[in-house]
Each structure stands twice: as structure tokens, then as C-alpha cells.
Design a protein around this motif. Structure first.
Motif, PDB file in Angstrom:
ATOM      1  N   GLU A  61     -54.599  42.201 -56.302  1.00  0.00           N
ATOM      2  CA  GLU A  61     -53.976  42.059 -54.996  1.00  0.00           C
ATOM      3  C   GLU A  61     -55.340  41.863 -53.969  1.00  0.00           C
ATOM      4  OE1 GLU A  61     -52.705  42.840 -51.353  1.00  0.00           O
ATOM      5  OE2 GLU A  61     -53.384  44.726 -52.170  1.00  0.00           O
ATOM      6  N   LEU A  62     -55.194  40.611 -53.341  1.00  0.00           N
ATOM      7  CA  LEU A  62     -56.319  40.364 -52.304  1.00  0.00           C
ATOM      8  C   LEU A  62     -55.730  39.741 -50.927  1.00  0.00           C
ATOM      9  CD1 LEU A  62     -58.693  38.379 -54.806  1.00  0.00           C
ATOM     10  CD2 LEU A  62     -59.143  40.521 -53.960  1.00  0.00           C
ATOM     11  N   SER A  63     -54.490  40.407 -50.657  1.00  0.00           N
ATOM     12  CA  SER A  63     -53.871  40.063 -49.413  1.00  0.00           C
ATOM     13  C   SER A  63     -54.810  40.444 -48.291  1.00  0.00           C
ATOM     14  CB  SER A  63     -52.548  40.437 -49.217  1.00  0.00           C
ATOM     15  OG  SER A  63     -52.550  41.802 -49.197  1.00  0.00           O
ATOM     16  N   GLU A  64     -54.754  39.714 -47.137  1.00  0.00           N
ATOM     17  CA  GLU A  64     -55.430  40.173 -45.725  1.00  0.00           C
ATOM     18  C   GLU A  64     -56.811  40.315 -46.079  1.00  0.00           C
ATOM     19  OE1 GLU A  64     -52.939  42.629 -43.474  1.00  0.00           O
ATOM     20  OE2 GLU A  64     -51.222  41.886 -44.689  1.00  0.00           O
ATOM     21  N   ASN A  65     -57.737  39.424 -46.514  1.00  0.00           N
ATOM     22  CA  ASN A  65     -58.923  39.575 -46.718  1.00  0.00           C
ATOM     23  C   ASN A  65     -60.030  38.705 -46.246  1.00  0.00           C
ATOM     24  OD1 ASN A  65     -60.185  41.898 -48.694  1.00  0.00           O
ATOM     25  ND2 ASN A  65     -58.292  41.745 -49.623  1.00  0.00           N
ATOM     26  N   GLU A  66     -59.411  37.926 -45.443  1.00  0.00           N
ATOM     27  CA  GLU A  66     -60.120  36.932 -44.600  1.00  0.00           C
ATOM     28  C   GLU A  66     -61.085  35.858 -45.519  1.00  0.00           C
ATOM     29  OE1 GLU A  66     -63.292  39.001 -42.257  1.00  0.00           O
ATOM     30  OE2 GLU A  66     -61.601  40.167 -41.314  1.00  0.00           O
ATOM     31  N   ILE A  67     -59.962  35.446 -46.816  1.00  0.00           N
ATOM     32  CA  ILE A  67     -60.549  34.540 -47.707  1.00  0.00           C
ATOM     33  C   ILE A  67     -60.158  33.042 -47.088  1.00  0.00           C
ATOM     34  CG2 ILE A  67     -60.222  33.661 -50.133  1.00  0.00           C
ATOM     35  CD1 ILE A  67     -59.633  36.804 -50.632  1.00  0.00           C
ATOM     36  N   GLY A  68     -61.060  32.127 -47.247  1.00  0.00           N
ATOM     37  CA  GLY A  68     -60.728  30.754 -46.662  1.00  0.00           C
ATOM     38  C   GLY A  68     -60.716  29.849 -48.199  1.00  0.00           C
ATOM     39  N   ALA A  69     -60.478  28.938 -47.792  1.00  0.00           N
ATOM     40  CA  ALA A  69     -60.375  27.511 -48.862  1.00  0.00           C
ATOM     41  C   ALA A  69     -61.693  27.667 -49.744  1.00  0.00           C
ATOM     42  CB  ALA A  69     -60.463  26.309 -48.264  1.00  0.00           C
ATOM     43  N   GLU A  70     -62.809  28.023 -49.433  1.00  0.00           N
ATOM     44  CA  GLU A  70     -63.712  28.085 -50.459  1.00  0.00           C
ATOM     45  C   GLU A  70     -63.663  29.423 -51.392  1.00  0.00           C
ATOM     46  OE1 GLU A  70     -68.575  29.357 -50.408  1.00  0.00           O
ATOM     47  OE2 GLU A  70     -67.580  28.469 -48.509  1.00  0.00           O
ATOM     48  N   GLY A  71     -63.343  30.713 -50.861  1.00  0.00           N
ATOM     49  CA  GLY A  71     -62.958  31.604 -51.897  1.00  0.00           C
ATOM     50  C   GLY A  71     -61.852  31.411 -52.527  1.00  0.00           C
ATOM     51  N   ALA A  72     -60.663  30.773 -52.099  1.00  0.00           N
ATOM     52  CA  ALA A  72     -59.652  30.408 -52.991  1.00  0.00           C
ATOM     53  C   ALA A  72     -59.977  29.641 -53.843  1.00  0.00           C
ATOM     54  CB  ALA A  72     -58.492  29.825 -52.015  1.00  0.00           C
ATOM     55  N   GLN A  73     -60.993  28.859 -53.952  1.00  0.00           N
ATOM     56  CA  GLN A  73     -61.594  27.526 -54.808  1.00  0.00           C
ATOM     57  C   GLN A  73     -62.006  28.296 -56.075  1.00  0.00           C
ATOM     58  OE1 GLN A  73     -60.760  23.908 -54.974  1.00  0.00           O
ATOM     59  NE2 GLN A  73     -61.126  24.534 -57.044  1.00  0.00           N
ATOM     60  N   HIS A  74     -62.904  29.387 -55.636  1.00  0.00           N
ATOM     61  CA  HIS A  74     -63.522  30.098 -56.608  1.00  0.00           C
ATOM     62  C   HIS A  74     -62.579  30.949 -57.581  1.00  0.00           C
ATOM     63  CE1 HIS A  74     -67.545  29.211 -55.193  1.00  0.00           C
ATOM     64  NE2 HIS A  74     -67.435  29.699 -54.060  1.00  0.00           N
ATOM     65  N   ILE A  75     -61.716  31.401 -56.761  1.00  0.00           N
ATOM     66  CA  ILE A  75     -60.741  32.095 -57.445  1.00  0.00           C
ATOM     67  C   ILE A  75     -59.929  31.155 -58.750  1.00  0.00           C
ATOM     68  CG2 ILE A  75     -58.574  33.288 -57.491  1.00  0.00           C
ATOM     69  CD1 ILE A  75     -59.729  34.859 -54.871  1.00  0.00           C
ATOM     70  N   ALA A  76     -59.328  30.114 -57.975  1.00  0.00           N
ATOM     71  CA  ALA A  76     -58.689  28.968 -58.935  1.00  0.00           C
ATOM     72  C   ALA A  76     -59.704  28.669 -59.841  1.00  0.00           C
ATOM     73  CB  ALA A  76     -58.269  27.729 -57.668  1.00  0.00           C
ATOM     74  N   ASN A  77     -60.929  28.201 -59.744  1.00  0.00           N
ATOM     75  CA  ASN A  77     -61.760  27.779 -60.911  1.00  0.00           C
ATOM     76  C   ASN A  77     -61.831  29.219 -61.960  1.00  0.00           C
ATOM     77  OD1 ASN A  77     -62.343  25.497 -59.452  1.00  0.00           O
ATOM     78  ND2 ASN A  77     -64.178  26.314 -58.851  1.00  0.00           N
ATOM     79  N   ALA A  78     -61.757  30.627 -61.436  1.00  0.00           N
ATOM     80  CA  ALA A  78     -61.806  31.392 -62.356  1.00  0.00           C
ATOM     81  C   ALA A  78     -60.754  31.340 -63.271  1.00  0.00           C
ATOM     82  CB  ALA A  78     -62.017  32.814 -61.721  1.00  0.00           C
ATOM     83  N   LEU A  79     -59.429  31.005 -62.598  1.00  0.00           N
ATOM     84  CA  LEU A  79     -58.338  31.374 -63.451  1.00  0.00           C
ATOM     85  C   LEU A  79     -58.157  30.486 -64.464  1.00  0.00           C
ATOM     86  CD1 LEU A  79     -55.801  31.812 -60.333  1.00  0.00           C
ATOM     87  CD2 LEU A  79     -56.852  33.283 -62.174  1.00  0.00           C
TER      88      LEU A  79
END
Length: 106
Positions: A61-79
């Protein structure tokens, strides 16, 4: 099932890095809640790096953490590598398309 609840603790990118380091060696934690902290893109990258190695976490759970497109891309790559995570919460972040629709030619 082992859960760690760390929501609303003002954990920034540095704190996320320490948590990610622990996740690299984790063998029991299945649920991690980091909602409403300020980990941002840098912290998301650290968590994503840990997801590449972690084999036990099923809920993150990472809601409301000021994550932008760059951070989301890192997470998507890890998945792409992580086969155990089944639930991911990214609500309330600043994830947007990387391009501005006003500049797109149709």
C-alpha cells in the motif's frame, strides 16, 4: 501472514530506502502499508528495487505518497520481475501521463 503498518509516519525517501533494504532480506512479511508518507519518486524507486528481489510480499500500500510518473515507472518495471505481489495501492499520488495533451498533434 505478517503485516507491517507504517502509514502516516512522515517517512520520506531516506526512510523508504531503509525499508527497502530490509525487504531485500525479508522472508516473512506479506503485507506492507506505507500510505500517507512522503516517499516520492526516489522512495518509490527504492521500494521497486526491493520488489525485484522480494519473494514474500503480496500486498503493498503506497497511497498518498507524492509518487509521480517516474516513481510509477520504476514500480511497473519491478512488477515485470516480481511474481508474488498481488495487491498494489497507488491511490492519491501524482501519477500522470508523461506528455502534455496540449502538445500532441492529432
Amino acid at each position: 501472514m505478517c503485516t507491517l503498518e507504517l502509514s502516516e509516519n512522515e517517512i520520506g525517501a531516506k526512510g523508504a530506502q531503509h525499508i527497502a533494504n530490509a525487504l531485500n532480506n525479508n522472508k516473512t512479511l506479506t503485507t506492507l502499508s506505507l500510505g500517507a508518507n512522503q516517499i516520492g519518486d526516489q522512495g518509490a524507486q527504492q521500494v521497486a528495487n526491493a520488489l525485484n528481489n522480494n519473494k514474500t510480499l503480496t500486498t503493498l500500500e503506497l497511497s498518498e505518497n507524492e509518487i509521480g510518473a517516474e516513481g510509477a515507472q520504476h514500480i511497473a518495471n519491478a512488477l515485470n520481475n516480481n511474481k508474488t505481489l498481488t495487491t498494489l495501492d497507488l491511490r492519491g499520488n501524482q501519477i500522470k501521463d508523461e506528455f502534455d495533451e496540449a502538445t500532441v498533434d492529432y
